[in-house]
Design a protein around this motif. Structure first.
Motif, PDB file in Angstrom:
ATOM      1  N   ARG A 176       0.836  -1.200   0.000  1.00 13.49           N
ATOM      2  CA  ARG A 176       0.000   0.000   0.000  1.00 13.49           C
ATOM      3  C   ARG A 176       0.872   1.253   0.000  1.00 13.49           C
ATOM      4  NH1 ARG A 176      -2.480   1.205   4.200  1.00 13.49           N
ATOM      5  NH2 ARG A 176      -1.271  -0.045   5.666  1.00 13.49           N
ATOM      6  N   ALA A 177       0.338   2.337  -0.547  1.00 16.05           N
ATOM      7  CA  ALA A 177       1.058   3.614  -0.563  1.00 16.05           C
ATOM      8  C   ALA A 177       0.072   4.755  -0.377  1.00 16.05           C
ATOM      9  CB  ALA A 177       1.821   3.788  -1.871  1.00 16.05           C
ATOM     10  N   ASN A 178       0.309   5.589   0.614  1.00 13.44           N
ATOM     11  CA  ASN A 178      -0.559   6.721   0.927  1.00 13.44           C
ATOM     12  C   ASN A 178       0.267   7.941   1.312  1.00 13.44           C
ATOM     13  OD1 ASN A 178      -3.421   5.526   0.961  1.00 13.44           O
ATOM     14  ND2 ASN A 178      -2.322   4.100   2.284  1.00 13.44           N
ATOM     15  N   THR A 179      -0.370   9.083   1.246  1.00  3.75           N
ATOM     16  CA  THR A 179       0.274  10.345   1.585  1.00  3.75           C
ATOM     17  C   THR A 179      -0.479  11.031   2.716  1.00  3.75           C
ATOM     18  OG1 THR A 179       0.977  10.647  -0.713  1.00  3.75           O
ATOM     19  CG2 THR A 179       0.985  12.597   0.674  1.00  3.75           C
ATOM     20  N   VAL A 180       0.252  11.706   3.590  1.00 10.99           N
ATOM     21  CA  VAL A 180      -0.329  12.628   4.558  1.00 10.99           C
ATOM     22  C   VAL A 180       0.093  14.040   4.168  1.00 10.99           C
ATOM     23  CG1 VAL A 180      -0.387  13.379   6.971  1.00 10.99           C
ATOM     24  CG2 VAL A 180      -0.328  10.929   6.424  1.00 10.99           C
ATOM     25  N   SER A 181      -0.871  14.940   4.079  1.00 16.58           N
ATOM     26  CA  SER A 181      -0.576  16.340   3.778  1.00 16.58           C
ATOM     27  C   SER A 181      -0.893  17.199   4.998  1.00 16.58           C
ATOM     28  CB  SER A 181      -1.395  16.822   2.573  1.00 16.58           C
ATOM     29  OG  SER A 181      -0.879  16.289   1.375  1.00 16.58           O
ATOM     30  N   ALA A 233      -5.391  -0.079   8.379  1.00 16.06           N
ATOM     31  CA  ALA A 233      -5.755   0.641   7.151  1.00 16.06           C
ATOM     32  C   ALA A 233      -5.539  -0.246   5.929  1.00 16.06           C
ATOM     33  CB  ALA A 233      -4.927   1.916   7.036  1.00 16.06           C
ATOM     34  N   SER A 234      -5.792  -1.536   6.079  1.00 15.83           N
ATOM     35  CA  SER A 234      -5.407  -2.530   5.077  1.00 15.83           C
ATOM     36  C   SER A 234      -6.033  -2.337   3.697  1.00 15.83           C
ATOM     37  CB  SER A 234      -5.731  -3.942   5.584  1.00 15.83           C
ATOM     38  OG  SER A 234      -7.103  -4.047   5.913  1.00 15.83           O
ATOM     39  N   PHE A 235      -7.161  -1.646   3.603  1.00 12.83           N
ATOM     40  CA  PHE A 235      -7.800  -1.440   2.295  1.00 12.83           C
ATOM     41  C   PHE A 235      -7.727   0.022   1.859  1.00 12.83           C
ATOM     42  CE2 PHE A 235     -11.521  -1.967  -0.744  1.00 12.83           C
ATOM     43  CZ  PHE A 235     -10.871  -2.875  -1.559  1.00 12.83           C
ATOM     44  N   ILE A 236      -6.854   0.774   2.501  1.00 10.85           N
ATOM     45  CA  ILE A 236      -6.646   2.178   2.127  1.00 10.85           C
ATOM     46  C   ILE A 236      -5.322   2.289   1.398  1.00 10.85           C
ATOM     47  CG2 ILE A 236      -6.407   4.552   2.923  1.00 10.85           C
ATOM     48  CD1 ILE A 236      -7.995   3.774   5.415  1.00 10.85           C
ATOM     49  N   THR A 237      -5.382   2.633   0.137  1.00  9.52           N
ATOM     50  CA  THR A 237      -4.163   2.850  -0.642  1.00  9.52           C
ATOM     51  C   THR A 237      -4.472   3.856  -1.744  1.00  9.52           C
ATOM     52  OG1 THR A 237      -2.290   1.761  -1.740  1.00  9.52           O
ATOM     53  CG2 THR A 237      -4.504   0.904  -2.245  1.00  9.52           C
ATOM     54  N   GLY A 238      -3.508   4.698  -2.063  1.00  9.05           N
ATOM     55  CA  GLY A 238      -3.723   5.750  -3.052  1.00  9.05           C
ATOM     56  C   GLY A 238      -4.422   6.973  -2.507  1.00  9.05           C
ATOM     57  N   THR A 239      -4.434   7.113  -1.185  1.00  7.45           N
ATOM     58  CA  THR A 239      -5.135   8.232  -0.544  1.00  7.45           C
ATOM     59  C   THR A 239      -4.162   9.339  -0.148  1.00  7.45           C
ATOM     60  OG1 THR A 239      -7.014   6.966   0.292  1.00  7.45           O
ATOM     61  CG2 THR A 239      -6.363   8.879   1.574  1.00  7.45           C
ATOM     62  N   ASN A 240      -4.607  10.578  -0.282  1.00  8.99           N
ATOM     63  CA  ASN A 240      -3.890  11.725   0.278  1.00  8.99           C
ATOM     64  C   ASN A 240      -4.727  12.247   1.435  1.00  8.99           C
ATOM     65  OD1 ASN A 240      -2.234  13.993   0.715  1.00  8.99           O
ATOM     66  ND2 ASN A 240      -3.454  15.226  -0.695  1.00  8.99           N
ATOM     67  N   LEU A 241      -4.281  11.996   2.642  1.00  5.04           N
ATOM     68  CA  LEU A 241      -5.028  12.386   3.841  1.00  5.04           C
ATOM     69  C   LEU A 241      -4.580  13.776   4.286  1.00  5.04           C
ATOM     70  CD1 LEU A 241      -6.997  11.823   6.113  1.00  5.04           C
ATOM     71  CD2 LEU A 241      -5.213  10.497   7.275  1.00  5.04           C
TER      72      LEU A 241
END
Length: 253
Positions: A176-181, A233-241
């Motif tokens: 998975r890959a996600n961003t925090v802004s 957060a196993s099904f959260i990917t591609g999100t910018n939080l």
């Protein structure tokens, strides 16, 4: 909620102060083994001792993330010391605000390539993990025009795009890959404390833009990053939080 982080292994760049330190502390408090890097040797040693006191393996090294070879060597050393790697958090920024060639070069090498090189070095280890997660730290300056519209904002926007591309291309590998802004984040020794004393007009203007009447804390940003890094957060990917206290007004669709 049990985040499922106990016993996992994480690498955090820029882990001795501000958001990065809070991420490292929070991961360790959840039972995650943590390797981190920063440029100040004394701060690295103090942080390593503090993390070890939480009962986890902690590996601190002096590394400039703009040095690709040194960063790759650190990631491999961290994975060897911890017996593998499950999580990486790309947190370092050059904070390149001036719109000059030096600022663009610094932002590219540190913010952008520091992130890309961390991911590239970590991928062979993440591919062996059953809970692999990439978290990148961007900024609200990457999604709207503000006083940092220049190298800082441009590369923070690029990091969001890059991370969402990773999420798509690595989904089949269960990575998975996600961003925090983060919005404006205040802490002792941080950029906003310096602005508060060095440019009070800018500080007061920035503070006045947030309807909450305050800036965020490193812990509030860390809470978001650690959640996204966790198996919870196993099904959260591609999100910018976006974590900004309603500072930004654009609708994120």
């Amino acid at each position: 909620m049990d985040l499922g982080l106990k016993g996992l292994r994480a690498v955090v760049t820029g882990g001795t102060k501000g958001i990065g330190r809070s991420i490292a502390d929070t991961l360790a408090a959840e039972g995650t083994h943590v390797a981190f890097c920063a440029r100040n040797a004394e701060e690295v040693a103090a942080t390593e001792a503090a993390l070890k006191a939480k009962g986890v393996t902690a590996v601190g090294r002096v590394v400039d993330v703009s040095d690709g070879a040194a960063l790759a060597a650190f990631v491999d050393e961290a994975a060897a010391a911890m017996g593998g790697l499950d999580i990486i958090v790309a947190n370092v920024s050059a904070l390149a605000i001036p719109n000059d060639e030096a600022g663009w070069k610094a932002g590219f090498e540190t913010d952008m390539m520091g992130t890309v090189r961390l991911v590239n070095a970590a991928l062979p280890h993440l591919q062996k993990s059953s809970a692999a997660a990439i978290v990148t730290i961007s900024s609200v300056s990457g999604r709207e025009i503000d006083f940092a519209a220049g190298p800082y904002g441009a590369f923070k926007a690029a990091i969001i795009h890059y991370t969402q591309g990773l999420a798509y291309h690595l989904a089949g590998q269960k990575i998975r890959a996600n961003t925090v802004s983060p919005g404006n984040t205040y802490f002792p020794g941080g950029v906003w404390e310096k602005i508060q004393h060095g440019n009070p007009d800018l500080y007061n203007m920035a503070l006045g833009l947030n309807p909450t009447g305050r800036m965020g804390t490193p812990q509030e940003m860390a809470n978001a990053a650690v959640f996204l890094a966790s198996p919870a957060a196993s099904f959260i990917t591609g999100t910018n939080l976006v974590v900004d206290g309603a500072l930004t007004k654009g609708v994120q669709l």
